[in-house]
Design an enzyme around this catalytic site. Structure first.
Site, short mmCIF file in Angstrom:
data_model
loop_
_atom_site.label_atom_id
_atom_site.label_comp_id
_atom_site.label_asym_id
_atom_site.label_seq_id
_atom_site.Cartn_x
_atom_site.Cartn_y
_atom_site.Cartn_z
N CYS A 1 0.87 -1.18 0.00
CA CYS A 1 0.00 0.00 0.00
C CYS A 1 0.91 1.23 0.00
O CYS A 1 2.10 1.12 -0.26
CB CYS A 1 -0.97 -0.01 1.18
SG CYS A 1 -0.24 0.27 2.81
N ASP B 1 -8.31 3.46 1.76
CA ASP B 1 -7.28 3.76 2.74
C ASP B 1 -7.91 4.31 4.01
O ASP B 1 -8.38 5.45 4.05
CB ASP B 1 -6.27 4.75 2.17
CG ASP B 1 -5.03 4.89 3.03
OD1 ASP B 1 -5.07 4.52 4.22
OD2 ASP B 1 -4.02 5.38 2.51
N ASN C 1 2.40 1.58 4.29
CA ASN C 1 2.69 0.34 5.01
C ASN C 1 2.39 0.47 6.50
O ASN C 1 3.08 -0.10 7.34
CB ASN C 1 4.12 -0.11 4.76
CG ASN C 1 4.41 -1.55 5.18
OD1 ASN C 1 5.51 -1.86 5.61
ND2 ASN C 1 3.43 -2.44 5.07
N CYS D 1 -1.32 0.79 7.34
CA CYS D 1 -2.74 0.42 7.48
C CYS D 1 -3.09 -0.82 6.67
O CYS D 1 -3.21 -1.91 7.20
CB CYS D 1 -3.65 1.58 7.07
SG CYS D 1 -3.68 2.96 8.24
N ARG D 2 -3.26 -0.64 5.37
CA ARG D 2 -3.79 -1.71 4.53
C ARG D 2 -2.84 -2.90 4.35
O ARG D 2 -3.24 -4.05 4.55
CB ARG D 2 -4.21 -1.16 3.16
CG ARG D 2 -5.32 -0.13 3.26
CD ARG D 2 -5.59 0.54 1.94
NE ARG D 2 -4.46 1.38 1.55
CZ ARG D 2 -4.34 1.98 0.37
NH1 ARG D 2 -5.27 1.81 -0.56
NH2 ARG D 2 -3.31 2.74 0.10
N SER D 3 -1.60 -2.63 3.94
CA SER D 3 -0.72 -3.77 3.66
C SER D 3 -0.29 -4.54 4.91
O SER D 3 -0.23 -5.78 4.85
CB SER D 3 0.47 -3.35 2.80
OG SER D 3 1.23 -2.34 3.40
#
Length: 152
Positions: A9, A124, A12, A14-16
């Site tokens: 993401c 996000d 690095n 939150c999402r990934s």
């Protein structure tokens, strides 16, 4: 053969890292042997743990992200991983710009592995402030990719 998968993401935090933690947990439950990591296309948060509210939301769903630390994606990731799963099209385009000449490692939208129709990008939560929806989407994509890998 153990698959090596990288989740990417922007920052690095939150999402990934959530994808890394969720995928690792669900893969372990399914008996799939896989190595996973996560990275960001930016260097803004290198060395930082996942964003606090994201960690809390993930913990509430049974996923512990506390040991993870942000790192920036690099060209080397194309040789270290068998598959790179990105959270949105901007991440894909940034990763493609890092691709070494001649490298064939697939870079795919992670949500393309979720069954059914729905969004193609993981929103996000750093900006939307909705931390639950990304986890739900990441769980669906994780289950789909795990099922695909188990069939191979």
């Amino acid at each position: 053969m153990t698959q090596c998968i990288l989740f990417v993401c922007l920052g690095n935090i939150c999402r990934s890292p959530t994808a890394e933690g969720v995928f690792r947990a669900l893969a372990e439950e399914s008996g799939l042997e896989v190595e996973v990591d996560s990275a960001g296309t930016s260097d803004w948060h290198v060395g930082d743990p996942p964003y606090g509210p994201m960690q809390l939301a993930a913990k509430g769903r049974g996923y512990d992200l506390s040991a993870l630390r942000a790192r920036q994606a690099s060209a080397r990731d194309f040789t270290d991983f068998d598959l790179i799963c990105v959270m949105d099209e901007k991440n894909r385009s940034t990763m493609e710009a890092l691709r070494p000449a001649g490298n064939k490692t697939p870079v795919q939208l992670f949500l393309d592995h979720a069954e059914g129709t729905g969004p193609r990008e993981v929103p996000d939560p750093y900006y939307t402030r909705d931390f639950e929806t990304p986890i739900t989407l990441i769980e669906a994509a994780s289950r789909g990719l795990i099922a695909q890998l188990l069939r191979q």
